[in-house]
Design a protein around this motif. Structure first.
Motif, PDB file in Angstrom:
ATOM      1  N   VAL A  72       0.794  -1.103   0.017  1.00  0.00           N
ATOM      2  CA  VAL A  72      -0.219   0.071  -0.232  1.00  0.00           C
ATOM      3  C   VAL A  72       0.804   1.223  -0.094  1.00  0.00           C
ATOM      4  CG1 VAL A  72      -1.974   1.401   1.178  1.00  0.00           C
ATOM      5  CG2 VAL A  72      -1.772  -1.257   1.193  1.00  0.00           C
ATOM      6  N   HIS A  73       0.871   2.015  -1.079  1.00  0.00           N
ATOM      7  CA  HIS A  73       1.610   3.311  -1.139  1.00  0.00           C
ATOM      8  C   HIS A  73       3.165   2.926  -0.849  1.00  0.00           C
ATOM      9  CE1 HIS A  73      -1.967   5.413  -1.810  1.00  0.00           C
ATOM     10  NE2 HIS A  73      -2.537   5.111  -0.582  1.00  0.00           N
ATOM     11  N   ASP A  74       3.687   1.859  -1.504  1.00  0.00           N
ATOM     12  CA  ASP A  74       5.015   1.576  -1.291  1.00  0.00           C
ATOM     13  C   ASP A  74       5.539   0.995   0.469  1.00  0.00           C
ATOM     14  OD1 ASP A  74       8.463   2.654  -1.430  1.00  0.00           O
ATOM     15  OD2 ASP A  74       7.355   1.297  -2.734  1.00  0.00           O
ATOM     16  N   THR A  75       4.640   0.600   0.851  1.00  0.00           N
ATOM     17  CA  THR A  75       4.554  -0.040   2.232  1.00  0.00           C
ATOM     18  C   THR A  75       4.158  -1.439   2.073  1.00  0.00           C
ATOM     19  OG1 THR A  75       4.261   2.120   3.301  1.00  0.00           O
ATOM     20  CG2 THR A  75       3.985   0.260   4.655  1.00  0.00           C
ATOM     21  N   PHE A  76       4.988  -2.259   2.543  1.00  0.00           N
ATOM     22  CA  PHE A  76       4.729  -3.722   2.504  1.00  0.00           C
ATOM     23  C   PHE A  76       3.947  -3.915   3.769  1.00  0.00           C
ATOM     24  CE2 PHE A  76       7.237  -5.420  -1.315  1.00  0.00           C
ATOM     25  CZ  PHE A  76       7.455  -4.174  -1.745  1.00  0.00           C
ATOM     26  N   VAL A  77       2.831  -4.733   3.800  1.00  0.00           N
ATOM     27  CA  VAL A  77       2.080  -5.089   4.821  1.00  0.00           C
ATOM     28  C   VAL A  77       2.148  -6.592   5.144  1.00  0.00           C
ATOM     29  CG1 VAL A  77      -0.210  -5.083   5.850  1.00  0.00           C
ATOM     30  CG2 VAL A  77       0.633  -3.123   4.261  1.00  0.00           C
ATOM     31  N   THR A  78       2.518  -7.197   6.261  1.00  0.00           N
ATOM     32  CA  THR A  78       2.470  -8.400   6.517  1.00  0.00           C
ATOM     33  C   THR A  78       1.793  -9.014   7.951  1.00  0.00           C
ATOM     34  OG1 THR A  78       3.973 -10.476   7.024  1.00  0.00           O
ATOM     35  CG2 THR A  78       4.769  -8.372   7.667  1.00  0.00           C
ATOM     36  N   GLY A  79       1.467  -9.974   7.943  1.00  0.00           N
ATOM     37  CA  GLY A  79       0.641 -10.566   9.155  1.00  0.00           C
ATOM     38  C   GLY A  79       1.677 -11.450   9.751  1.00  0.00           C
ATOM     39  N   PHE A  80       2.585 -11.417   9.287  1.00  0.00           N
ATOM     40  CA  PHE A  80       3.750 -12.746   9.706  1.00  0.00           C
ATOM     41  C   PHE A  80       4.167 -12.261  11.033  1.00  0.00           C
ATOM     42  CE2 PHE A  80       6.058 -16.532   8.825  1.00  0.00           C
ATOM     43  CZ  PHE A  80       7.235 -16.270   9.289  1.00  0.00           C
ATOM     44  N   ARG A  81       4.423 -13.314  12.010  1.00  0.00           N
ATOM     45  CA  ARG A  81       4.820 -13.399  13.482  1.00  0.00           C
ATOM     46  C   ARG A  81       5.837 -14.171  13.675  1.00  0.00           C
ATOM     47  NH1 ARG A  81       2.531  -9.192  12.603  1.00  0.00           N
ATOM     48  NH2 ARG A  81       0.683  -8.403  13.352  1.00  0.00           N
ATOM     49  N   SER A  82       6.088 -15.298  12.840  1.00  0.00           N
ATOM     50  CA  SER A  82       7.224 -16.072  13.307  1.00  0.00           C
ATOM     51  C   SER A  82       8.700 -15.610  12.583  1.00  0.00           C
ATOM     52  CB  SER A  82       7.032 -17.615  12.671  1.00  0.00           C
ATOM     53  OG  SER A  82       5.647 -18.058  13.663  1.00  0.00           O
ATOM     54  N   TRP A  83       9.082 -14.424  12.948  1.00  0.00           N
ATOM     55  CA  TRP A  83      10.229 -14.008  12.451  1.00  0.00           C
ATOM     56  C   TRP A  83      11.486 -14.977  12.483  1.00  0.00           C
ATOM     57  CZ3 TRP A  83       9.792 -10.329   8.926  1.00  0.00           C
ATOM     58  CH2 TRP A  83       8.640  -9.468   8.864  1.00  0.00           C
ATOM     59  N   GLY A  84      12.326 -15.164  11.594  1.00  0.00           N
ATOM     60  CA  GLY A  84      13.565 -15.606  11.970  1.00  0.00           C
ATOM     61  C   GLY A  84      14.905 -15.068  12.667  1.00  0.00           C
TER      62      GLY A  84
END
Length: 125
Positions: free
Chosen positions: A104-116
């Motif tokens: 959205v307007h060059d902003t990446f949106v994620t719902g990911f929570r299990s970051w490495g």
């Protein structure tokens, strides 16, 4: 899905690196995969994303023409080829898995929570 990033390192300005995102105990084939980065003292920002179903790819303006995201179906991994690296690309790079890419307007949106743990990229002479 648990993800593991690799491929970072120290490179001079103008150099190249190839990052890889793999799944631990699963596959990335059915997920949209995004690459995010976080520089010291800054928030996490998205740089690229690849959908799984329609194979569309997305890039932040800051990396367009220099970074390429791709899937390796044989190894079930997603790579980020980074060329013409600049000092401002220095950051810890993370990958994230979602149902689809959302930008959205060059902003990446994620719902990911299990970051490495991420992989460190340092661009310096």
């Amino acid at each position: 899905v648990q993800v593991v990033e690799s491929g970072g390192g120290l490179v001079q300005p103008g150099g190249s690196l190839r990052l890889s995102c793999a799944a631990s105990g699963s596959t990335l084939d059915y997920h949209a995969i995004s690459w995010f980065r976080q520089a010291p003292g800054k928030g996490r920002e998205g740089v690229s994303c690849a959908n799984a179903r329609d194979e569309n790819t997305y890039y932040a303006d800051s990396v367009k023409g220099r970074f390429t995201i791709s899937r390796d179906k044989a190894t079930h991994t997603v790579s980020l080829q980074m060329n013409n690296l600049k000092p401002e690309d220095t950051a810890v790079y993370y990958c994230a898995a979602d149902l689809r890419c959302t930008v959205v307007h060059d902003t990446f949106v994620t719902g990911f929570r299990s970051w490495g743990q991420g992989t460190q990229v340092t661009v310096s002479s």
